[in-house]
Design an enzyme around this catalytic site. Structure first.
Site, mmCIF file in Angstrom:
data_model
loop_
_atom_site.group_PDB
_atom_site.id
_atom_site.type_symbol
_atom_site.label_atom_id
_atom_site.label_comp_id
_atom_site.label_asym_id
_atom_site.label_seq_id
_atom_site.Cartn_x
_atom_site.Cartn_y
_atom_site.Cartn_z
ATOM 1 N N GLY A 154 46.699 41.437 39.304
ATOM 2 C CA GLY A 154 46.995 40.038 39.614
ATOM 3 C C GLY A 154 46.382 39.119 38.585
ATOM 4 N N GLY A 156 45.233 34.694 37.613
ATOM 5 C CA GLY A 156 44.996 33.334 38.086
ATOM 6 C C GLY A 156 44.140 33.225 39.332
ATOM 7 C CB SER A 157 41.504 33.058 40.825
ATOM 8 O OG SER A 157 40.600 33.137 39.753
ATOM 9 N N GLY A 159 44.490 35.616 45.393
ATOM 10 C CA GLY A 159 43.993 36.627 46.304
ATOM 11 C C GLY A 159 42.535 36.984 46.105
ATOM 12 N NE ARG A 279 46.485 36.344 30.979
ATOM 13 C CZ ARG A 279 45.535 35.451 31.155
ATOM 14 N NH1 ARG A 279 45.277 34.569 30.203
ATOM 15 N NH2 ARG A 279 44.810 35.422 32.253
#
Length: 427
Positions: A154, A156-157, A159, A279
């Site tokens: 996942g 963008g934090s 969950g 990235r």
């Protein structure tokens, strides 16, 4: 001669920067996306976009093959981690420069990443992998509360939550396993020690550390960024230690082609690696690097992608900072303004609102809670912070909370403006 195209697979908050940089380099940017309409900047820039299932490698190969009949494909890239391994596979298929897809896939699996880093002797938080509530509970007991629960895959934090006691642990386990969190694959949850200390992030191109940021979060239990500063206030020794560990991470994970963003916490043990992202760091990172060092990372990344030589020389040195605008409540955004006043302050480089009035706000506890940012730069840290604060104080918004059934008086709850929010954030 056929026009040279740069293929961008999906978009992001830095997607506009990639389109603009490609155009400056004389390339025709084409975005391939499952839903091009989600990227407003494509319409604003009148850029080309094609709808295609970006989870389907064969469909992407077919689309790129079709485009080759019209364009010379100079390169293929993206700024979105979830499709970056696919980009690597596309580059291999068309014999274009690109990242190693196997290394990217290993890195994007946070459990596998942890294993490889630990095997290389790199300091990481204690961690366990779980697929059910019982495993989560026993793993947390072994590590010791508080712990962080996060999806093994996942960005963008999303969950991610700090669980300080057994009730919060059970609550978040239920959220992750109970169907509310959207999984792209079978649920796999990382339970890890809460590494406490200042947050830093290193931007790397190839095997060169470009800059190290300091970051600040909003209140727990979530990890929503509120501010970034570049360069981070580190001693020469601290900077060298983070840079040295960063390069060790690249070797352990088989990275080193193109951009990498590595997140740390400085604990009593020194720099502890929280996450390696294969990235370019997301917005507002590239803007801060350009303001601080005069270096356009997006343009230099594209040069690498199309087989040109990049230039990572710093052209000047400033202190740049970004404040993220985050609401304190759910509801309907009645208004948001002050951007033109804030942008007019000398030293303010950028003011951007991501949403407009009448937007419904439902906070997620991750990057999706951001509603805008302000960026400033100057020759001194104190002056940059003063400029940034002055600009943020000029921005104002109000939110009407959603009505609560049976409690109509809630509709008249006091509205909170941005300056009031800033004051709350500092408590």
């Amino acid at each position: 001669m056929a026009k040279r195209a740069l293929i961008l697979v999906e978009g992001s908050r830095t997607g506009l920067l990639y389109i603009q940089a490609a155009q400056r380099l004389g390339l025709h940017p084409i975005t391939l996306s499952a839903d091009p309409a989600q990227y407003d900047y494509i319409v604003t820039e009148e850029a080309e976009a094609i709808r295609v299932d970006t989870d389907d490698l064969d469909a992407l190969i077919d689309e790129c093959s079709r485009l080759r009949a019209t364009y010379g494909i100079a390169g293929i890239t993206c700024a979105k981690e979830s499709v970056y391994a696919t980009v690597g596979k596309l580059c291999r298929h068309f014999d274009l420069p690109g990242p190693d897809p196997t290394s990217i896939e290993q890195c994007c699996d946070k459990f596998t990443q942890r294993q490889l880093l630990a095997e290389a002797g790199i300091q990481v938080p204690s961690y366990r992998l779980a697929t059910n509530a019982a495993d989560i509970e026993s793993s947390a007991a072994e590590i010791g509360l508080p712990v962080i629960l996060k999806p093994a895959v996942g960005v963008g934090s999303s969950g991610v939550r700090l669980c300080r006691n057994v009730d919060e642990l059970a609550e978040h386990a239920t959220y992750l396993l109970g169907g509310k969190h959207i999984w792209r694959s079978s649920p796999r949850i990382l339970i890890e020690e809460f590494a406490q200390g200042p947050y830093y992030s290193a931007d790397i191109m190839g095997d060169e550390v470009i800059g190290i940021y300091a970051g600040e979060f909003g209140p727990h239990p979530h990890f929503v960024f509120r501010e970034f500063t570049l360069p981070a206030p580190l001693t020469d020794d601290e900077h060298e230690r983070i840079a040295r560990v960063s390069l060790s991470c690249l070797r352990a994970l088989g990275l080193g082609w193109g951009p990498t963003c590595i997140e740390f916490r400085w604990t009593k043990l020194g720099p502890v690696v929280i996450e390696v992202n294969p990235r370019l760091g997301g917005a507002p990172g590239p803007q801060l690097v350009q303001l601080t060092y005069g270096l356009d990372l997006v343009t230099e990344h594209i040069k690498l992608v199309i087989g040109n030589e990049w230039d990572l020389r710093r052209r000047h040195s400033q202190i740049a900072a970004a404040r993220i605008l985050v609401p304190d409540r759910d509801g309907t955004l009645d208004r948001i303004d002050g951007d033109s006043r804030a942008a007019a302050i000398p030293g303010v480089a950028e003011v951007e609102f991501y949403i407009g009035p009448k937007t419904s706000i439902v906070r997620k506890g991750d990057h999706r809670d951001w509603i805008g940012h302000v960026i400033a730069a100057s020759s001194s840290r104190a002056r940059t912070e003063a400029i940034l604060q002055r600009a943020v104080d000029l921005i104002d918004w109000s939110i009407t909370p959603f009505p609560i059934p049976g409690e109509q008086e809630q509709c008249a709850a006091p509205q909170l403006s941005a300056p009031a929010q800033v004051a709350l954030d500092k408590r």
